[in-house]
Scaffold this motif. Structure first.
Motif, PDB file in Angstrom:
ATOM      1  N   ALA A  71      -8.679  -0.064  22.719  1.00 38.30           N
ATOM      2  CA  ALA A  71      -9.225  -0.557  21.336  1.00 38.30           C
ATOM      3  C   ALA A  71     -10.733  -0.171  21.675  1.00 38.30           C
ATOM      4  O   ALA A  71     -11.459  -0.475  20.613  1.00 38.30           O
ATOM      5  CB  ALA A  71      -9.361  -2.305  21.576  1.00 38.30           C
ATOM      6  N   THR A  72     -10.999   0.731  22.652  1.00 40.82           N
ATOM      7  CA  THR A  72     -12.479   1.207  22.795  1.00 40.82           C
ATOM      8  C   THR A  72     -12.505   2.380  21.842  1.00 40.82           C
ATOM      9  O   THR A  72     -13.731   3.076  21.741  1.00 40.82           O
ATOM     10  CB  THR A  72     -12.618   1.624  24.077  1.00 40.82           C
ATOM     11  N   LEU A  73     -11.510   2.775  21.347  1.00 38.62           N
ATOM     12  CA  LEU A  73     -11.663   4.094  20.464  1.00 38.62           C
ATOM     13  C   LEU A  73     -12.349   3.689  19.181  1.00 38.62           C
ATOM     14  O   LEU A  73     -11.950   2.884  18.505  1.00 38.62           O
ATOM     15  CB  LEU A  73     -10.113   4.787  20.189  1.00 38.62           C
ATOM     16  N   ASN A  74     -13.021   4.800  18.747  1.00 43.98           N
ATOM     17  CA  ASN A  74     -13.861   4.734  17.419  1.00 43.98           C
ATOM     18  C   ASN A  74     -12.804   5.251  16.403  1.00 43.98           C
ATOM     19  O   ASN A  74     -12.012   5.994  16.713  1.00 43.98           O
ATOM     20  CB  ASN A  74     -15.326   5.047  17.393  1.00 43.98           C
ATOM     21  N   SER A  75     -13.372   5.318  15.290  1.00 47.29           N
ATOM     22  CA  SER A  75     -12.609   5.637  13.985  1.00 47.29           C
ATOM     23  C   SER A  75     -12.439   7.222  14.091  1.00 47.29           C
ATOM     24  O   SER A  75     -11.414   7.901  13.877  1.00 47.29           O
ATOM     25  CB  SER A  75     -12.980   5.467  12.634  1.00 47.29           C
ATOM     26  N   ALA A  76     -13.666   7.907  14.552  1.00 53.83           N
ATOM     27  CA  ALA A  76     -13.577   9.550  14.634  1.00 53.83           C
ATOM     28  C   ALA A  76     -12.288   9.730  15.826  1.00 53.83           C
ATOM     29  O   ALA A  76     -11.839  10.800  15.704  1.00 53.83           O
ATOM     30  CB  ALA A  76     -14.863   9.784  14.914  1.00 53.83           C
ATOM     31  N   GLU A  77     -12.304   9.044  16.862  1.00 55.34           N
ATOM     32  CA  GLU A  77     -11.533   9.561  18.072  1.00 55.34           C
ATOM     33  C   GLU A  77     -10.180   8.941  17.482  1.00 55.34           C
ATOM     34  O   GLU A  77      -8.888   9.890  17.762  1.00 55.34           O
ATOM     35  CB  GLU A  77     -11.522   8.616  19.220  1.00 55.34           C
ATOM     36  N   LEU A  78      -9.795   8.044  16.770  1.00 57.06           N
ATOM     37  CA  LEU A  78      -8.409   7.734  16.219  1.00 57.06           C
ATOM     38  C   LEU A  78      -8.189   8.511  15.267  1.00 57.06           C
ATOM     39  O   LEU A  78      -7.115   9.097  15.243  1.00 57.06           O
ATOM     40  CB  LEU A  78      -8.653   6.208  15.617  1.00 57.06           C
ATOM     41  N   ALA A  79      -9.138   9.277  14.570  1.00 57.77           N
ATOM     42  CA  ALA A  79      -8.610   9.968  13.460  1.00 57.77           C
ATOM     43  C   ALA A  79      -8.261  11.381  14.266  1.00 57.77           C
ATOM     44  O   ALA A  79      -7.341  11.976  13.784  1.00 57.77           O
ATOM     45  CB  ALA A  79      -9.989  10.389  12.642  1.00 57.77           C
ATOM     46  N   GLU A  80      -8.699  11.731  15.248  1.00 55.17           N
ATOM     47  CA  GLU A  80      -8.224  12.935  15.911  1.00 55.17           C
ATOM     48  C   GLU A  80      -7.052  12.924  16.474  1.00 55.17           C
ATOM     49  O   GLU A  80      -6.230  13.825  16.080  1.00 55.17           O
ATOM     50  CB  GLU A  80      -9.352  13.152  16.841  1.00 55.17           C
ATOM     51  N   ARG A  81      -6.788  11.683  17.077  1.00 55.81           N
ATOM     52  CA  ARG A  81      -5.450  11.419  17.586  1.00 55.81           C
ATOM     53  C   ARG A  81      -4.328  11.573  16.660  1.00 55.81           C
ATOM     54  O   ARG A  81      -3.282  11.793  17.034  1.00 55.81           O
ATOM     55  CB  ARG A  81      -5.393  10.144  18.480  1.00 55.81           C
ATOM     56  N   VAL A  82      -4.710  10.967  15.362  1.00 55.21           N
ATOM     57  CA  VAL A  82      -3.665  10.853  14.453  1.00 55.21           C
ATOM     58  C   VAL A  82      -3.605  12.064  13.467  1.00 55.21           C
ATOM     59  O   VAL A  82      -2.620  12.421  12.867  1.00 55.21           O
ATOM     60  CB  VAL A  82      -4.084   9.522  13.505  1.00 55.21           C
ATOM     61  N   GLY A  83      -4.656  12.910  13.680  1.00 51.04           N
ATOM     62  CA  GLY A  83      -4.583  14.161  12.760  1.00 51.04           C
ATOM     63  C   GLY A  83      -5.004  13.988  11.103  1.00 51.04           C
ATOM     64  O   GLY A  83      -4.691  14.521  10.375  1.00 51.04           O
ATOM     65  N   ILE A  84      -6.115  13.001  11.173  1.00 53.85           N
ATOM     66  CA  ILE A  84      -6.769  13.089   9.851  1.00 53.85           C
ATOM     67  C   ILE A  84      -8.201  12.762   9.984  1.00 53.85           C
ATOM     68  O   ILE A  84      -8.877  13.047  11.096  1.00 53.85           O
ATOM     69  CB  ILE A  84      -6.148  11.328   9.003  1.00 53.85           C
ATOM     70  N   SER A  85      -9.050  12.864   8.739  1.00 52.82           N
ATOM     71  CA  SER A  85     -10.288  12.775   8.780  1.00 52.82           C
ATOM     72  C   SER A  85     -10.858  11.468   9.438  1.00 52.82           C
ATOM     73  O   SER A  85     -10.528  10.566   9.079  1.00 52.82           O
ATOM     74  CB  SER A  85     -10.887  13.323   7.454  1.00 52.82           C
ATOM     75  N   PRO A  86     -12.018  11.532   9.895  1.00 54.21           N
ATOM     76  CA  PRO A  86     -12.742  10.059  10.544  1.00 54.21           C
ATOM     77  C   PRO A  86     -12.907   9.420   9.099  1.00 54.21           C
ATOM     78  O   PRO A  86     -12.736   8.044   9.352  1.00 54.21           O
ATOM     79  CB  PRO A  86     -13.977  10.903  11.149  1.00 54.21           C
TER      80      PRO A  86
ATOM     81  N   ARG B  66     -11.529   4.465   6.388  1.00 48.76           N
ATOM     82  CA  ARG B  66     -11.240   3.613   5.113  1.00 48.76           C
ATOM     83  C   ARG B  66      -9.805   2.974   5.219  1.00 48.76           C
ATOM     84  O   ARG B  66      -9.713   1.531   4.918  1.00 48.76           O
ATOM     85  CB  ARG B  66     -10.947   4.501   3.966  1.00 48.76           C
ATOM     86  N   ARG B  67      -9.011   3.384   5.992  1.00 46.30           N
ATOM     87  CA  ARG B  67      -7.418   2.985   6.354  1.00 46.30           C
ATOM     88  C   ARG B  67      -7.799   1.704   7.166  1.00 46.30           C
ATOM     89  O   ARG B  67      -7.112   0.499   7.116  1.00 46.30           O
ATOM     90  CB  ARG B  67      -6.565   3.905   6.909  1.00 46.30           C
ATOM     91  N   LEU B  68      -8.618   1.759   8.259  1.00 43.20           N
ATOM     92  CA  LEU B  68      -8.862   0.802   8.999  1.00 43.20           C
ATOM     93  C   LEU B  68      -9.472  -0.476   8.448  1.00 43.20           C
ATOM     94  O   LEU B  68      -9.045  -1.582   8.565  1.00 43.20           O
ATOM     95  CB  LEU B  68      -9.610   1.070  10.407  1.00 43.20           C
ATOM     96  N   ALA B  69     -10.255  -0.154   7.489  1.00 47.64           N
ATOM     97  CA  ALA B  69     -11.229  -1.202   6.689  1.00 47.64           C
ATOM     98  C   ALA B  69     -10.139  -1.927   5.860  1.00 47.64           C
ATOM     99  O   ALA B  69     -10.185  -3.222   5.718  1.00 47.64           O
ATOM    100  CB  ALA B  69     -12.242  -0.549   5.849  1.00 47.64           C
ATOM    101  N   ARG B  70      -9.097  -0.966   5.216  1.00 48.83           N
ATOM    102  CA  ARG B  70      -8.185  -1.411   4.323  1.00 48.83           C
ATOM    103  C   ARG B  70      -7.253  -2.699   5.096  1.00 48.83           C
ATOM    104  O   ARG B  70      -7.006  -3.718   4.410  1.00 48.83           O
ATOM    105  CB  ARG B  70      -7.300  -0.344   3.831  1.00 48.83           C
ATOM    106  N   MET B  71      -6.827  -2.321   6.271  1.00 52.16           N
ATOM    107  CA  MET B  71      -5.861  -3.044   6.983  1.00 52.16           C
ATOM    108  C   MET B  71      -6.624  -4.380   7.404  1.00 52.16           C
ATOM    109  O   MET B  71      -6.260  -5.384   7.699  1.00 52.16           O
ATOM    110  CB  MET B  71      -5.537  -2.414   8.196  1.00 52.16           C
ATOM    111  N   GLN B  72      -7.921  -4.254   7.869  1.00 55.36           N
ATOM    112  CA  GLN B  72      -9.064  -5.598   8.106  1.00 55.36           C
ATOM    113  C   GLN B  72      -8.884  -6.461   7.075  1.00 55.36           C
ATOM    114  O   GLN B  72      -8.670  -7.394   7.027  1.00 55.36           O
ATOM    115  CB  GLN B  72     -10.278  -5.004   8.554  1.00 55.36           C
ATOM    116  N   ASP B  73      -9.149  -5.703   5.937  1.00 52.94           N
ATOM    117  CA  ASP B  73      -9.441  -6.577   4.510  1.00 52.94           C
ATOM    118  C   ASP B  73      -7.924  -7.226   4.112  1.00 52.94           C
ATOM    119  O   ASP B  73      -7.941  -8.301   3.871  1.00 52.94           O
ATOM    120  CB  ASP B  73      -9.915  -5.844   3.343  1.00 52.94           C
ATOM    121  N   ALA B  74      -6.900  -6.634   4.723  1.00 56.94           N
ATOM    122  CA  ALA B  74      -5.684  -7.220   4.056  1.00 56.94           C
ATOM    123  C   ALA B  74      -5.318  -8.202   5.317  1.00 56.94           C
ATOM    124  O   ALA B  74      -4.070  -8.837   5.176  1.00 56.94           O
ATOM    125  CB  ALA B  74      -4.568  -5.908   4.017  1.00 56.94           C
TER     126      ALA B  74
END
Length: 151
Positions: A17-32, A37-45
């Motif tokens: 949970a210490t990973l920021n969105s840029a680090e998560l993006a790199e691990r998943v293979g998408i842009s930061p 945006r995806r994390l924000a959408r999942m938080q809003d939902a």
């Protein structure tokens, strides 16, 4: 609702949970930006409820954990509500669950040692309203404690 990228983001974030969105993006293979945006959408939902610290209560000097199965007096109309409200006020109660069946609630209690648990039980638990019966289960070992979901 969640696609493979969302699930991958959640798996990586649950693992660290210490990973920021840029680090998560790199691990998943998408842009930061896409990850943010995806994390924000999942938080809003409401898929992601929050991010917090996990504190090891044993490291803070608590060595006793007891699970109490509580049966309430069901002849009182507001027994559940009044019991739950009062139990929430006991600082050493770390978890409250309610059930259908003979057992109405389970309280998880932590204490520094057995004399401390005895004080909590006598002074705080037995004074909770509408208790008809209590069964105590002393924890001997925690075999598995996993908060991460199999996503």
């Amino acid at each position: 609702m969640l696609d493979a990228i969302d699930r991958s983001l959640l798996r990586h974030w649950q693992a660290d949970a210490t990973l920021n969105s840029a680090e998560l993006a790199e691990r998943v293979g998408i842009s930061p930006g896409k990850a943010a945006r995806r994390l924000a959408r999942m938080q809003d939902a409401g898929v992601i409820e929050g991010v917090g610290a996990v504190v090891d209560w044993a490291a803070l000097g608590y060595s006793v954990e007891v699970s109490l199965r509580v049966t309430l007096d069901k002849t009182v109309a507001r027994a559940f509500d009044e019991f739950i409200e009062a139990a929430r006020g006991v600082p050493e109660v770390t978890e409250i669950q309610t059930f259908l069946g003979r057992v109405d609630a389970r309280l998880n209690i932590i204490a520094r040692d057995m004399p401390h648990y005895h004080d909590i039980y006598r002074d705080r638990i037995l004074t909770l309203p509408h208790i008809a019966d209590i069964e105590a289960l002393m924890q001997i070992a925690r075999i598995k404690s996993e908060e991460a979901l199999p996503i």
